[in-house]
Design a protein around this motif. Structure first.
Motif, PDB file in Angstrom:
ATOM      1  N   LEU A 266     -60.942 -73.525  17.626  1.00  0.00           N
ATOM      2  CA  LEU A 266     -61.716 -72.769  16.641  1.00  0.00           C
ATOM      3  C   LEU A 266     -62.063 -71.416  17.264  1.00  0.00           C
ATOM      4  O   LEU A 266     -63.195 -71.168  17.666  1.00  0.00           O
ATOM      5  N   MET A 267     -61.072 -70.553  17.358  1.00  0.00           N
ATOM      6  CA  MET A 267     -61.243 -69.285  18.047  1.00  0.00           C
ATOM      7  C   MET A 267     -62.284 -68.398  17.353  1.00  0.00           C
ATOM      8  O   MET A 267     -63.067 -67.722  18.017  1.00  0.00           O
ATOM      9  N   GLY A 268     -62.292 -68.425  16.027  1.00  0.00           N
ATOM     10  CA  GLY A 268     -63.257 -67.616  15.275  1.00  0.00           C
ATOM     11  C   GLY A 268     -64.679 -68.052  15.573  1.00  0.00           C
ATOM     12  O   GLY A 268     -65.551 -67.219  15.860  1.00  0.00           O
ATOM     13  N   LYS A 269     -64.892 -69.363  15.516  1.00  0.00           N
ATOM     14  CA  LYS A 269     -66.243 -69.883  15.773  1.00  0.00           C
ATOM     15  C   LYS A 269     -66.640 -69.643  17.228  1.00  0.00           C
ATOM     16  O   LYS A 269     -67.784 -69.330  17.531  1.00  0.00           O
ATOM     17  N   SER A 270     -65.668 -69.801  18.111  1.00  0.00           N
ATOM     18  CA  SER A 270     -65.934 -69.565  19.521  1.00  0.00           C
ATOM     19  C   SER A 270     -66.320 -68.099  19.752  1.00  0.00           C
ATOM     20  O   SER A 270     -67.231 -67.803  20.548  1.00  0.00           O
ATOM     21  N   ALA A 271     -65.636 -67.185  19.037  1.00  0.00           N
ATOM     22  CA  ALA A 271     -65.966 -65.766  19.159  1.00  0.00           C
ATOM     23  C   ALA A 271     -67.389 -65.517  18.662  1.00  0.00           C
ATOM     24  O   ALA A 271     -68.138 -64.730  19.253  1.00  0.00           O
ATOM     25  N   ALA A 272     -67.778 -66.217  17.588  1.00  0.00           N
ATOM     26  CA  ALA A 272     -69.137 -66.063  17.058  1.00  0.00           C
ATOM     27  C   ALA A 272     -70.168 -66.524  18.085  1.00  0.00           C
ATOM     28  O   ALA A 272     -71.188 -65.861  18.302  1.00  0.00           O
ATOM     29  N   LEU A 273     -69.872 -67.643  18.748  1.00  0.00           N
ATOM     30  CA  LEU A 273     -70.787 -68.155  19.770  1.00  0.00           C
ATOM     31  C   LEU A 273     -70.832 -67.187  20.960  1.00  0.00           C
ATOM     32  O   LEU A 273     -71.893 -66.968  21.551  1.00  0.00           O
ATOM     33  N   SER A 274     -69.689 -66.589  21.277  1.00  0.00           N
ATOM     34  CA  SER A 274     -69.650 -65.605  22.369  1.00  0.00           C
ATOM     35  C   SER A 274     -70.524 -64.412  22.033  1.00  0.00           C
ATOM     36  O   SER A 274     -71.231 -63.873  22.892  1.00  0.00           O
ATOM     37  N   VAL A 275     -70.462 -63.971  20.771  1.00  0.00           N
ATOM     38  CA  VAL A 275     -71.279 -62.828  20.353  1.00  0.00           C
ATOM     39  C   VAL A 275     -72.763 -63.178  20.515  1.00  0.00           C
ATOM     40  O   VAL A 275     -73.550 -62.379  21.048  1.00  0.00           O
ATOM     41  N   VAL A 276     -73.126 -64.395  20.086  1.00  0.00           N
ATOM     42  CA  VAL A 276     -74.525 -64.818  20.213  1.00  0.00           C
ATOM     43  C   VAL A 276     -74.917 -64.850  21.691  1.00  0.00           C
ATOM     44  O   VAL A 276     -75.983 -64.349  22.086  1.00  0.00           O
ATOM     45  N   ALA A 277     -74.032 -65.394  22.525  1.00  0.00           N
ATOM     46  CA  ALA A 277     -74.315 -65.466  23.961  1.00  0.00           C
ATOM     47  C   ALA A 277     -74.433 -64.071  24.557  1.00  0.00           C
ATOM     48  O   ALA A 277     -75.320 -63.799  25.375  1.00  0.00           O
ATOM     49  N   PHE A 278     -73.555 -63.188  24.121  1.00  0.00           N
ATOM     50  CA  PHE A 278     -73.537 -61.790  24.585  1.00  0.00           C
ATOM     51  C   PHE A 278     -74.885 -61.131  24.276  1.00  0.00           C
ATOM     52  O   PHE A 278     -75.520 -60.524  25.145  1.00  0.00           O
ATOM     53  N   ILE A 279     -75.328 -61.298  23.022  1.00  0.00           N
ATOM     54  CA  ILE A 279     -76.600 -60.691  22.608  1.00  0.00           C
ATOM     55  C   ILE A 279     -77.760 -61.325  23.390  1.00  0.00           C
ATOM     56  O   ILE A 279     -78.655 -60.619  23.875  1.00  0.00           O
ATOM     57  N   LEU A 280     -77.718 -62.632  23.537  1.00  0.00           N
ATOM     58  CA  LEU A 280     -78.784 -63.342  24.252  1.00  0.00           C
ATOM     59  C   LEU A 280     -78.876 -62.863  25.701  1.00  0.00           C
ATOM     60  O   LEU A 280     -79.975 -62.545  26.198  1.00  0.00           O
ATOM     61  N   ILE A 281     -77.738 -62.763  26.365  1.00  0.00           N
ATOM     62  CA  ILE A 281     -77.745 -62.352  27.770  1.00  0.00           C
ATOM     63  C   ILE A 281     -78.257 -60.919  27.903  1.00  0.00           C
ATOM     64  O   ILE A 281     -79.094 -60.627  28.762  1.00  0.00           O
ATOM     65  N   ILE A 282     -77.801 -60.050  27.008  1.00  0.00           N
ATOM     66  CA  ILE A 282     -78.259 -58.652  27.071  1.00  0.00           C
ATOM     67  C   ILE A 282     -79.766 -58.600  26.826  1.00  0.00           C
ATOM     68  O   ILE A 282     -80.510 -57.926  27.555  1.00  0.00           O
ATOM     69  N   ALA A 283     -80.249 -59.336  25.813  1.00  0.00           N
ATOM     70  CA  ALA A 283     -81.683 -59.304  25.471  1.00  0.00           C
ATOM     71  C   ALA A 283     -82.523 -59.826  26.638  1.00  0.00           C
ATOM     72  O   ALA A 283     -83.501 -59.176  27.036  1.00  0.00           O
ATOM     73  N   VAL A 284     -82.115 -60.965  27.201  1.00  0.00           N
ATOM     74  CA  VAL A 284     -82.881 -61.532  28.322  1.00  0.00           C
ATOM     75  C   VAL A 284     -82.864 -60.573  29.507  1.00  0.00           C
ATOM     76  O   VAL A 284     -83.893 -60.323  30.143  1.00  0.00           O
ATOM     77  N   THR A 285     -81.699 -59.995  29.808  1.00  0.00           N
ATOM     78  CA  THR A 285     -81.590 -59.086  30.947  1.00  0.00           C
ATOM     79  C   THR A 285     -82.486 -57.864  30.752  1.00  0.00           C
ATOM     80  O   THR A 285     -83.199 -57.459  31.677  1.00  0.00           O
ATOM     81  N   ILE A 286     -82.479 -57.295  29.551  1.00  0.00           N
ATOM     82  CA  ILE A 286     -83.306 -56.108  29.305  1.00  0.00           C
ATOM     83  C   ILE A 286     -84.788 -56.466  29.455  1.00  0.00           C
ATOM     84  O   ILE A 286     -85.547 -55.749  30.124  1.00  0.00           O
ATOM     85  N   CYS A 287     -85.200 -57.582  28.850  1.00  0.00           N
ATOM     86  CA  CYS A 287     -86.608 -58.005  28.940  1.00  0.00           C
ATOM     87  C   CYS A 287     -87.010 -58.207  30.400  1.00  0.00           C
ATOM     88  O   CYS A 287     -88.070 -57.760  30.832  1.00  0.00           O
ATOM     89  N   MET A 288     -86.117 -58.887  31.139  1.00  0.00           N
ATOM     90  CA  MET A 288     -86.418 -59.148  32.550  1.00  0.00           C
ATOM     91  C   MET A 288     -86.513 -57.844  33.326  1.00  0.00           C
ATOM     92  O   MET A 288     -87.397 -57.668  34.166  1.00  0.00           O
ATOM     93  N   LEU A 289     -85.623 -56.924  33.022  1.00  0.00           N
ATOM     94  CA  LEU A 289     -85.585 -55.641  33.726  1.00  0.00           C
ATOM     95  C   LEU A 289     -86.873 -54.857  33.483  1.00  0.00           C
ATOM     96  O   LEU A 289     -87.481 -54.320  34.415  1.00  0.00           O
ATOM     97  N   ILE A 290     -87.291 -54.822  32.200  1.00  0.00           N
ATOM     98  CA  ILE A 290     -88.528 -54.105  31.867  1.00  0.00           C
ATOM     99  C   ILE A 290     -89.709 -54.749  32.603  1.00  0.00           C
ATOM    100  O   ILE A 290     -90.516 -54.067  33.243  1.00  0.00           O
ATOM    101  N   PHE A 291     -89.776 -56.079  32.533  1.00  0.00           N
ATOM    102  CA  PHE A 291     -90.877 -56.811  33.168  1.00  0.00           C
ATOM    103  C   PHE A 291     -90.885 -56.576  34.675  1.00  0.00           C
ATOM    104  O   PHE A 291     -91.920 -56.267  35.274  1.00  0.00           O
ATOM    105  N   MET A 292     -89.702 -56.703  35.280  1.00  0.00           N
ATOM    106  CA  MET A 292     -89.625 -56.586  36.741  1.00  0.00           C
ATOM    107  C   MET A 292     -89.918 -55.156  37.196  1.00  0.00           C
ATOM    108  O   MET A 292     -90.581 -54.957  38.209  1.00  0.00           O
TER     109      MET A 292
END
Lengths: 299, 454
Positions: A266-292
């Protein structure tokens, strides 16, 4: 009207920017373009093989939410990241403080601590599978020799223990790199500040808490952020050691992406999950960076 | 000044264009374009089947497959096959890439997507896995092999590689799932090969009562759960409803229907409940389980004919091996085996070497050829060709197969991924996570519907 004078650099004249074009094109072709492709695939029903696919809008994202794929994988990923960040940084910092002291043979100790980093994930996963092996594995054998019942040791088969067993391997592997970065940070501390602390009567703990740790706050930020990213991207040891099992107990976000794409096609669905993971990782990293960064200033 | 500016822009443009074209596809020539004298590939594509083989120009044929290299002696696909093909066709060079399953799937998908697939690729029957023949044929990636004599020689298995009345790959005989057992242990306790489920349970009970671990399984590699389950399904589902899987696809039956998969899962689960399969199997890998079997630590293990070499390796104990179909049938009922046509080679539809590849296949599957003899003796499959020598260990299986008392492996008819859901949920059940049989069948049905909807 007076024309505003343009600032002209003698070194970097405007036409020099043209030389960046090939590099930019490479960057666009091999990085930006594939990322956009990922977004595009996430709104298709592409199965990875048949190129006659349809656009399905946000159906993949909705299904991921409705089926609970996201909610299965995210808690495991967060546990993985939190334990990895906390334990690996504490151990690595302690090791770095010890190996920064004037002790005999510290070169050997530093090499020994860094050694696991040199092995590839596949080798480490394979070795640790035998360490954890029930019955004849290293831990079970040691337990037997100590008079404990090693036959009951089966950490990778336990639903509650398997994830932590994998995290322990990842910590063992990445501790060397984290320690080296801390060591480099500790060596940048001006010796006059240490001496001043000693004159003022600081004991060992106060020296660490009030002088050394605040002065390596930038290093702590780097290490924590790198560990967070590493934890959120956890995939290799899950794949090598448990294949997401037992059951789905060690399914992480990245392993789910892999399974959707390459097992279920299910490449399409997998790509959707990758996008969610991509956004999640970026969001967590930015929040952590600001906090740190904020903490760095406070320190 | 202006002239210099124009020159710089021109230079950058030329550099960029050179770089981009340099990174482009090596050969955009369509497969059906007739080649000229510039290369062997062109020569192979002239339409005449004999020309390529007779030509003195070198042709390189690429072949990619999954699997592991033989631990003893020459590996068939990477060593014997290229050598024997090159001996028969002196102008042909065969380049073989053999990868572990997952890497093969990834590599194959990438190569297909970029139009750079190998001339020969290894495909599975029906819908089994990423390299399943039906989806690949549907996507137009495979060459029609219906005109090959080889397709007639290999027997009935070819129907599992036939899509829309066209044959797309040549299967290698048949592979069975069964139960390897330690004959010495069986003899010691006066046990004979069980012919029905009650007899099998009795064998396990006798062994257990004598403190011998009856069965070892490496369920950490969850795919091994299929080895036992499919054998039971071959006895408990398909004899009553031969079109069960077709009906699953059209929705007229469901995994959740009572008396079907619930019974299979309960029966297999009972082996764990009673301790006949060792506790903590979820922490043991497939190869570690085989090691325990060959070390004589347990009496049986469920595995396929494809693992015979590993099963026959010497371990800590010296004993005689036996092999029987797991009897999922009741007393007095017919016994069925789980026998599937093995995977086999297919030809990429856009290959520039289609004709020479077809010639190689004809040579490969000709029972009289050195290549086929070498292939047959590699022991990974049971040959179904007429007059083939059958390994004594597989005689019972072949008898059932030739009498038509054999069913394919269930996952070959399911969309890839259904079996993984089954394994994960079954793992939860035997691991004590609270998952029940109805949860498993429900999960399988949901996954099937999800995959079919795509």
């Amino acid at each position: 009207m007076k024309k505003k004078k343009k600032h002209k650099s003698l070194v970097m004249t405007n036409k020099m920017f043209w030389f960046a074009v090939p590099a930019f094109l490479m960057y666009f072709t091999f990085w930006i373009f594939p990322v956009f492709q990922l977004f595009r695939y996430s709104i298709t029903n592409f199965n990875g093989i048949n190129r006659n696919y349809d656009m399905v809008g946000f159906k993949n994202y909705i299904t991921l939410y409705k089926e609970g794929t996201l909610f299965h994988a995210i808690p495991n990923t967060i546990i993985y990241a939190v334990v990895l960040v906390a334990v690996s940084n504490i151990i690595a910092l302690a090791l770095a403080l010890l190996l920064n002291a004037n002790i005999k043979g510290k070169g050997i100790y530093r090499t020994a601590a860094y050694l696991p980093t040199l092995f590839s994930a596949i080798v480490i996963g394979f070795i640790w599978s035998y360490v954890y092996m029930p019955g004849n594995g290293m831990i079970a054998t040691i337990m037997d020799s100590l008079g404990m019942d090693g036959s009951k040791f089966n950490i990778l088969a336990g639903f509650k223990s398997a994830l932590y067993a994998i995290i322990a391997v990842d910590i063992w592997k990445c501790i060397g790199t984290t320690m080296i970065i801390y060591l480099a940070g500790l060596q940048t501390i001006d010796s006059s500040l240490i001496e001043a602390g000693k004159i003022d009567g600081c004991n060992g703990w106060q020296m660490i808490r009030l002088i050394k740790v605040p002065l390596i706050s930038a290093t702590i930020t780097i290490n924590v952020i790198l560990s967070v990213i590493n934890g959120l991207k956890a995939y290799d040891y899950v794949f090598i050691m448990t294949n997401g099992g037992p059951g789905k107990a060690t399914n992480t976000l990245m392993y789910s992406v892999y399974k959707l794409a390459f097992t279920e096609q299910l490449m399409g669905k997998s790509a959707a999950l990758s996008v969610v993971a991509f956004i999640l990782i970026i969001a967590v990293t930015i929040c952590m960076l600001i906090f740190m960064n904020k903490r760095e200033v406070e320190m | 000044m202006k002239r210099r500016k124009i020159l710089s822009v021109l230079l950058v443009t030329v550099m960029t264009a050179t770089m981009l074209f340099g990174c482009g596809k090596k050969n955009d020539t369509p497969a059906d374009t007739t080649g000229n004298s510039s290369g062997g590939e062109g020569a192979a594509n002239t339409g005449s089947t004999g020309e390529a083989a007779d030509s003195s120009e070198k042709v390189t044929v690429t072949f990619m497959l999954s699997g592991t290299l033989a631990t003893e002696g020459e590996d068939f696909e990477t060593e014997q096959m290229p050598r024997l093909v090159e001996k028969k066709f002196p102008n042909v060079k065969v380049e073989v890439t053999k990868l572990p399953d997952d890497q093969y799937y990834t590599a194959l998908k990438t190569k297909l997507a970029t139009g750079e697939a190998p001339d020969f690729m290894w495909v599975q029957p029906r819908y089994a896995g990423v390299n399943a023949v039906f989806p690949l044929a549907e996507a137009g990636y495979l060459t029609d092999l219906s005109d090959l004599k080889a397709a007639e020689l290999v027997g009935a298995g070819v129907k599992d590689f036939t899509y829309n009345d066209k044959i797309y790959a040549i299967p290698c005989g048949v592979t069975f799932l069964g139960t390897y057992y330690n004959k010495n242990i069986f003899d010691k306790y006066g046990l004979s090969v069980p012919k029905s489920w009650p007899e099998f349970e009795n064998v396990c009970k006798v062994l257990k009562d004598n403190d011998v671990q009856p069965i070892v399984m490496g369920d950490k590699d969850m795919y091994v759960m299929q080895f036992g389950l499919y054998q039971l399904a071959a006895n408990m589902i398909y004899p009553e409803n031969p079109t069960y899987d077709d009906q699953l696809r059209d929705g007229s039956v469901k995994f959740t229907d009572e008396g079907t998969w619930d019974k299979v899962l309960e029966r297999y689960g009972s082996l764990y409940e009673k301790g006949y399969i060792q506790s903590g199997s979820l922490g043991l890998g497939a190869s570690q389980a085989i090691q325990k079997f060959i070390d004589g630590e347990c009496a049986m293990t469920f595995d396929g004919t494809f693992n015979l070499q590993a099963i026959n390796s010497s371990g800590a104990a010296d004993f005689e091996r036996g092999y029987f179909p797991l009897p999922g049938n009741e007393e007095g009922e017919q016994l069925y085996t789980a026998g599937a046509p093995g995977a086999g080679p297919a030809i990429y539809s856009e290959s520039e070497n289609i004709d020479i590849c077809k010639q190689i296949l004809e040579y490969w599957f000709d029972s009289e050829s050195d290549l086929y003899k070498a292939y047959e003796s590699c022991g990974k499959f049971v040959s179904t060709n007429e007059g083939a020598v059958v390994e004594p260990l597989y005689e019972d299986f072949m008898k059932l197969y030739s009498e038509g008392n054999s069913w394919y492996w269930c996952n070959q008819a399911w969309p890839a991924g259904t079996e993984n859901e089954m394994e994960a949920l079954f793992g939860e059940m035997i691991g004590g996570a609270g998952t029940t049989v109805p949860d498993i069948t429900k999960g399988m049905q949901n996954k099937l519907e999800e995959l079919l909807a795509e």
